[in-house]
Enzyme design. Sequence first.
Site, PDB file in Angstrom:
ATOM      1  N   LYS A   1     -19.657   1.166  -1.669  1.00  0.00           N
ATOM      2  CA  LYS A   1     -18.617   0.281  -2.194  1.00  0.00           C
ATOM      3  C   LYS A   1     -18.824  -1.151  -1.720  1.00  0.00           C
ATOM      4  CE  LYS A   1     -14.832  -0.786  -4.329  1.00  0.00           C
ATOM      5  NZ  LYS A   1     -14.868  -0.915  -5.797  1.00  0.00           N
TER       6      LYS A   1
ATOM      7  N   ARG B   1      -5.811   5.253  -0.299  1.00  0.00           N
ATOM      8  CA  ARG B   1      -5.496   3.990  -0.967  1.00  0.00           C
ATOM      9  C   ARG B   1      -6.053   2.791  -0.213  1.00  0.00           C
ATOM     10  NH1 ARG B   1      -1.150   4.071  -4.564  1.00  0.00           N
ATOM     11  NH2 ARG B   1      -0.462   2.038  -3.834  1.00  0.00           N
TER      12      ARG B   1
ATOM     13  N   LYS C   1     -22.281  -1.452 -15.433  1.00  0.00           N
ATOM     14  CA  LYS C   1     -21.394  -0.296 -15.303  1.00  0.00           C
ATOM     15  C   LYS C   1     -22.074   0.980 -15.813  1.00  0.00           C
ATOM     16  CE  LYS C   1     -18.062  -1.830 -13.198  1.00  0.00           C
ATOM     17  NZ  LYS C   1     -19.106  -2.546 -12.490  1.00  0.00           N
TER      18      LYS C   1
ATOM     19  N   ASN D   1       6.127  -2.653  -0.606  1.00  0.00           N
ATOM     20  CA  ASN D   1       4.903  -2.851  -1.376  1.00  0.00           C
ATOM     21  C   ASN D   1       5.180  -3.895  -2.441  1.00  0.00           C
ATOM     22  OD1 ASN D   1       3.627  -0.856   0.045  1.00  0.00           O
ATOM     23  ND2 ASN D   1       3.697   0.669  -1.568  1.00  0.00           N
ATOM     24  N   GLY D   2       4.218  -4.757  -2.723  1.00  0.00           N
ATOM     25  CA  GLY D   2       4.391  -5.771  -3.750  1.00  0.00           C
ATOM     26  C   GLY D   2       4.222  -7.170  -3.186  1.00  0.00           C
TER      27      GLY D   2
ATOM     28  N   GLU E   1     -24.983   2.144 -13.392  1.00  0.00           N
ATOM     29  CA  GLU E   1     -24.657   2.529 -12.024  1.00  0.00           C
ATOM     30  C   GLU E   1     -23.894   3.848 -11.945  1.00  0.00           C
ATOM     31  OE1 GLU E   1     -22.168  -0.196  -9.805  1.00  0.00           O
ATOM     32  OE2 GLU E   1     -20.955  -0.671 -11.548  1.00  0.00           O
TER      33      GLU E   1
ATOM     34  N   GLU F   1     -22.188  -7.247 -17.440  1.00  0.00           N
ATOM     35  CA  GLU F   1     -21.308  -6.359 -16.675  1.00  0.00           C
ATOM     36  C   GLU F   1     -21.242  -4.974 -17.325  1.00  0.00           C
ATOM     37  OE1 GLU F   1     -18.530  -4.796 -13.957  1.00  0.00           O
ATOM     38  OE2 GLU F   1     -20.118  -6.299 -13.870  1.00  0.00           O
TER      39      GLU F   1
ATOM     40  N   CYS G   1       0.822  -1.203   0.000  1.00  0.00           N
ATOM     41  CA  CYS G   1       0.000   0.000   0.000  1.00  0.00           C
ATOM     42  C   CYS G   1       0.849   1.243   0.000  1.00  0.00           C
ATOM     43  CB  CYS G   1      -1.034   0.037   1.109  1.00  0.00           C
ATOM     44  SG  CYS G   1      -2.420   1.040   0.543  1.00  0.00           S
TER      45      CYS G   1
ATOM     46  N   HIS H   1     -38.117 -12.828 -28.411  1.00  0.00           N
ATOM     47  CA  HIS H   1     -39.026 -13.216 -27.338  1.00  0.00           C
ATOM     48  C   HIS H   1     -39.449 -12.011 -26.495  1.00  0.00           C
ATOM     49  CE1 HIS H   1     -38.478 -17.531 -28.104  1.00  0.00           C
ATOM     50  NE2 HIS H   1     -37.224 -17.203 -28.392  1.00  0.00           N
TER      51      HIS H   1
ATOM     52  N   TRP I   1      -1.777  -2.813   3.134  1.00  0.00           N
ATOM     53  CA  TRP I   1      -2.961  -3.502   2.611  1.00  0.00           C
ATOM     54  C   TRP I   1      -2.572  -4.972   2.580  1.00  0.00           C
ATOM     55  CZ3 TRP I   1      -7.943  -2.477   0.843  1.00  0.00           C
ATOM     56  CH2 TRP I   1      -8.529  -3.433   0.020  1.00  0.00           C
TER      57      TRP I   1
END
Length: 605
Positions: free
Chosen positions: A600, A27, A482, A99-100, A485, A478, A2, A501, A73
């Site tokens: 979220k 983040r 998108k 990070n990673g 929303e 999907e 993070c 139909h 994170w």
Amino acid sequence: MCGITGYIGKSEAVPIIIEGLKRLEYRGYDSSGVAVIDRQRIWLQKKEGRLACLEETLNGYPRASLGIGHTRWATHGVPSDANAHPHTDCRGEIAVVHNGIIENFARLRKWLQENGHVFTSETDTEVLAHLVEHYYQGSLEEAVRLALQQVEGSYALAVICAREPDKIVAVRNQSPLVVGVGDGEYYLASDIPAILNRTKQVYLLEDGEMVVLTEDGVNITNGRGQQVAKDIFSVTWDAEAAEKGGHPHFMIKEILEQPRALRETLRGRIRDDRVEFSEVDLDCLLDGVEKIFITACGTAYHAGMVGKQVIERLARIPVEVDIASEFRYRDILWGENSLLVVISQSGETADTLAALREAKRRGIRVLAVTNVVGSSVAREADSVLYTWAGPEIAVASTKAYSTQLLLMYLLGIYLAQRRNTVPPEVTGALVRGLAMIADKVETVLQQAGTIERIAENYAGTQSTFFLGRGLDYAVALEGALKLKEISYVHAEAYAAGELKHGTLALIEKGVPVIALVTQDELEDKMMSNIKEVKARGAVVIGLGKEGRGELKQEADELIVLPDEDPFLTPILTVVPLQLFAYYMAVKRGCDVDKPRNLAKSVTVE
């Protein structure tokens, strides 16, 4: 992974480090920590929870002028004080923030333990601290360089050593890292917002570059130890824009991050044209499975729809996929050898969690796919596969969805390998295709200007329709989600064979129809459907692979996808649909990152 911050200069390091970490809170993180060098010893404090929890422990911190900090994170190991960064070596003389993902951390950890090193966390990062300790012979730079020669994976890391109290050593490889230049003081950060209030003059490190920060200046070298001359980059963004990487919204930033997210999710999971899940033991979970149930909500449910087709086609196991809010109230005909797969970005989705708990109550094995280590879904499932998408800030999910798709393919291939249901050359070709998929997503992203122009042409519309067959239908769902929303345009997705139909009654002059044409065996039927809506006045926006002459002739607007095995195209096809929704919302003046009435993570029924 993070947030990283670091400081060396003449001021007190701790307040500057904490200030930088606060500017990275957007983040997302689960714990934080800080380490400074005080009188040739490392003073360390770290805490699970928000930065406020860490700040409560910082009374009486040393007035040191060099240090590093981190917001975590979680990837390896649940959120906890012990797993928070920084991590130290056995003597507490070396501290590391990272990070990673270290792909080979398990092998390195075992080797280090055999050589007498004692670990205190579950993380992959702690391996780095012990590796640097192992190679340390008086030069921190050389120890870091030798340690990283043993490491496979991605990293942005910063290291300090009590024996060399006047320097910070940092390295970047496939994870961002910047150096800020002030007046006799220097800053380190994983992202520009952390240091923007201190300086707008930065060095942007490239993969393989090492930087050594001292009070005397900045020294940057490449992987061979050769000095690198770099130009200073002057940041022109304001603080709010900087949080978004200079982009106007988090959503577009996260759309553009998808190649990196896909590479991170794939990292360490393919080898020699095979899928490996070395981070978890799936064999006992998958042994004897005769039926799979997949349940999820919203975007994750659409990933599950692709997963159903992938698993059935490759592993020859029957799969049911259902919306979690319906699934939890069904009278499920569980079999003794059933497996439930739950998919949730946050790992806290209420309906998905309820379905998981009901399955566990009945003794059914559960595999979770989630983006958040330590989440309820991750803790309560029998096993978990993580999508290494990183924090996703925008309400509308983009990079989390594409990494969920990728894991569905990896799971299907893994099952096929174990069950010998398709020849190795077939799974091998698919693995090679997945290895290149991030590059092809980058190619799609290069069409953003074209897609923005198309969106501008239709921003005034009030209703749209999405059509597809097979895998394209799952992606069409999907795409429609998108659009509705974030732009508030009515959007419906239909299996194209259902047009006659009832749906054709809704087609009238000028209505945009987004038609997905990527499945070779269904192309002729899709073209017939396109002609049906064209005959009734619809405007067709076609998505298809290069060389689709008939689609080019019939479509009013065309988005071209790079050539790919039709089986893998959902990961590509969704990207222009995300961009289309984004630009439609922008042109309509909508709040892209925070659409009305939505949250979220849906943690209530």
